[in-house]
Scaffold this motif. Structure first.
Motif, PDB file in Angstrom:
ATOM      1  N   ASN A 135       8.174   2.713   0.372  1.00 26.02           N
ATOM      2  CA  ASN A 135       7.654   1.385   0.772  1.00 26.02           C
ATOM      3  C   ASN A 135       7.184   0.571  -0.419  1.00 26.02           C
ATOM      4  O   ASN A 135       6.300   0.996  -1.165  1.00 26.02           O
ATOM      5  CB  ASN A 135       6.456   1.554   1.710  1.00 26.02           C
ATOM      6  N   ASN A 136       7.729  -0.642  -0.549  1.00 24.66           N
ATOM      7  CA  ASN A 136       7.337  -1.553  -1.624  1.00 24.66           C
ATOM      8  C   ASN A 136       6.200  -2.461  -1.189  1.00 24.66           C
ATOM      9  O   ASN A 136       6.109  -2.842  -0.032  1.00 24.66           O
ATOM     10  CB  ASN A 136       8.514  -2.460  -1.987  1.00 24.66           C
ATOM     11  N   TYR A 137       5.357  -2.841  -2.171  1.00 25.87           N
ATOM     12  CA  TYR A 137       4.375  -3.895  -1.926  1.00 25.87           C
ATOM     13  C   TYR A 137       4.325  -4.781  -3.162  1.00 25.87           C
ATOM     14  O   TYR A 137       4.818  -4.419  -4.231  1.00 25.87           O
ATOM     15  CB  TYR A 137       2.989  -3.310  -1.601  1.00 25.87           C
TER      16      TYR A 137
ATOM     17  N   ARG B  44       2.661   6.151   4.505  1.00 25.06           N
ATOM     18  CA  ARG B  44       3.745   5.545   3.736  1.00 25.06           C
ATOM     19  C   ARG B  44       3.462   5.814   2.261  1.00 25.06           C
ATOM     20  O   ARG B  44       2.309   5.963   1.855  1.00 25.06           O
ATOM     21  CB  ARG B  44       3.819   4.022   4.004  1.00 25.06           C
TER      22      ARG B  44
ATOM     23  N   TRP C 156       3.531   4.255  -1.113  1.00 23.57           N
ATOM     24  CA  TRP C 156       3.618   2.886  -1.643  1.00 23.57           C
ATOM     25  C   TRP C 156       4.006   2.836  -3.115  1.00 23.57           C
ATOM     26  O   TRP C 156       3.492   3.607  -3.934  1.00 23.57           O
ATOM     27  CB  TRP C 156       2.289   2.154  -1.429  1.00 23.57           C
TER      28      TRP C 156
END
Ligand code: NAD
Ligand code: DAU
Length: 336
Positions: free
Chosen positions: A181-183, A216, A218
Motif C-alpha cells: 500500500n502506497n501513501y 496494510r 505502508w
C-alpha cells in the motif's frame, strides 16, 4: 544495465504513475517520457502539468485502443505500465471497468510491445497473493501462490499472468513488480489515508471498516518509484520483484496517528460496515529486491511521512475538493 531513452508511462496522471514521472524528471533528465492516460475520475493532468515540455509529453488516450497504440508505441524503448482501475470498493460495486482496463488494457499493451519489441515493466500489487492471518509470522515472497480475493485483485492477478505468458511464449522482455500500500501526496480521496485526512479537514468524522484490525504494509510512493526505476534498469528479464518497506500497521493505529497529527481526540471517528471479502493482512518480504538489486527505501519513518502527507492535503484543497463530495456520496450510499 538497460538505459532507456524514450519511455511510455501508462496511467502517468494517477497517484503513483505521476510520482514516477516526477522521479524520472528529477533524476534522469536524458529520458524522454510519453504519458498515456485516459483521464478517468482518478487521473488529473494537474499532477504532471508543470513538467510538460521537451522532456515530458502527454497523450490523452485509452490503453484498450489498439489503433492508438500502433501509432504511439514505435520509437519507444520501454513501456512502464501503471494504468489501472485501482480501488477495491469500486470493483465490488461495479467490476466491469476493471476487466476492461486491467485485463484487456494490459493485453493490448503486451501485443503492441510484442509487435515493436519494446521492453515492458508491469506495475502490480501485493493483493494478488490474497491475505495472511494476523498471527502468521509469514510475509509474501515472489514464491507465494496467487490467491486474489476481490474483483480488483483478481484482474491484477490476471494481468500478471498475461505478462508472464508473453515473456515465456513470445520472449517479450518483461519484469513485474508487486508493491504494498502506497501513501503520500496526490492520492485520490477515495483511498483510506486521504479520505480520513480530508474528512477531518471538512468536519466529517473518519470512517473505519469492520473491527479496524486489518493490516496494510505502508510504503511512501517515492520509494515505490525508485524501486520501479531500479527494476526497469537493472532487473532480470522474466523476473518478479516484491516492493515493500516493512511498514505493517493496522488501520486503527493509522487512523489514531492521523487524528493525533491533526489535533483530534483519538476516538473521534465512526465504525462502519466492513468491506465484503476484506483482506485481513498484507506483508511484503522485499529481500530479493534489496539483495539482488541493492534497492533501499528512504522514507522509513511513517510518522514523519504521514505528517508531510497531512500537510500536503491541508495546503492543496483546490486539488482534492472537486472530487470530495461525490466520493463521500458514493460511500454513504454503501453504508460506509
Ligand atoms: P490511480 O487510480 O490513482 O491512477 C490510475 C491512472 O490510470 C489514472 O490516471 C487513470 O486516468 C489511468 N487510467 C485508468 N484507466 C485507463 C485506461 N483504460 N487507459 C489509460 N489510462 C487509464 O491508481 P494508483 O493508485 O496510482 O495505482 C497505479 C498502479 O499501481 C495500478 O496499476 C495499481 O494496481 C498499482 N498499485 C497501486 C498501489 C496503491 O497502493 N495505490 C499499490 C501497488 C500497486
Ligand atoms: O496493497 C496494495 C493495494 O493497496 C493496491 O493494489 C490498491 O490499488 C490500493 O487501493 C490499496 O488497496 P486497499 O484496499 O488496501 O486500500 P484502501 O485505501 O482502499 O484501504 C486501506 C485499508 O483501509 C483497507 O483495510 C480498508 C480500510 N478502509 C478503507 C477506507 C476507504 C477503512 O477502514 N475505511 C475507509 O474509509
Amino acid at each position: 544495465a538497460f538505459i532507456p531513452k524514450n519511455i511510455i508511462v501508462t496511467g502517468g496522471c494517477g497517484f503513483i504513475g505521476s510520482n514516477f514521472v516526477h522521479y524520472v524528471v528529477n533524476n534522469h533528465p536524458d529520458v524522454h517520457v510519453t504519458v498515456l492516460d485516459a483521464l478517468t475520475y482518478a487521473g488529473n493532468l494537474e499532477n504532471i502539468k508543470p513538467l510538460l515540455g521537451d522532456q515530458v509529453e502527454f497523450v490523452h488516450g485509452n490503453i484498450c485502443d489498439a489503433k492508438l497504440l500502433d501509432e504511439l508505441v514505435p520509437g519507444h524503448d520501454a513501456i512502464v505500465h501503471y494504468a489501472a482501475e485501482s480501488h477495491n470498493d469500486n470493483s465490488i460495486a461495479n467490476p466491469e471497468p476493471f476487466l476492461k482496463t486491467n485485463v484487456e488494457g494490459t493485453f493490448r499493451l503486451l501485443e503492441a510491445a510484442r509487435k515493436y519489441d519494446v521492453r515492458f515493466h508491469h506495475v502490480s500489487t501485493d493483493e494478488v497473493y490474497g491475505d495472511l492471518a494476523l498471527d502468521d509470522p509469514a510475509k509474501f515472497t515472489e514464491e507465494t501462490p496467487y490467491h486474489p480475493s476481490s474483483p480488483y485483485s483478481s484482474t491484477k492477478a490476471s494481468s500478471d499472468m498475461l505478462v508472464r505468458a508473453w515473456h515465456r511464449t513470445y520472449g517479450l522482455r518483461t519484469t513485474i513488480s508487486n508493491c504494498s500500500n502506497n501513501y503520500g501526496p496526490y492520492q485520490h480521496v477515495e483511498k483510506f489515508i486521504p479520505r480520513q485526512i480530508t474528512n477531518i479537514i471538512e468536519g466529517i468524522r473518519p470512517k473505519l471498516y469492520g473491527d479496524g484490525l486489518n493490516v496494510r504494509d505502508w510504503i511512501h510512493t517515492e520509494d515505490h518509484s525508485s524501486a520501479v526505476w531500479t527494476i526497469l534498469t537493472t532487473g532480470c528479464i522474466g523476473e518478479t520483484y516484491l516492493i515493500g518497506a516493512n511498514g505493517e500497521r493496522n488501520n486503527l493505529t493509522v487512523l489514531k496517528d492521523i487524528l493525533r497529527v491533526m489535533g483530534q481526540p483519538e476516538d473521534a471517528f465512526d465504525w462502519v460496515k466492513d468491506r465484503p471479502g476484506h483482506d485481513r493482512r498484507y506483508a511484503i518480504d522485499s529481500t530479493k529486491l534489496q539483495t539482488e538489486l541493492g534497492w533501499r527505501p528512504t522514507h522509513t519513518d511513517f510518522e514523519s511521512g504521514l505528517r508531510q502527507t497531512v500537510q500536503w492535503y491541508v495546503d492543496n484543497p483546490q486539488w482534492w475538493e472537486p472530487a470530495k463530495a461525490a466520493t463521500e456520496a458514493k460511500y454513504k450510499a454503501q453504508g460506509q
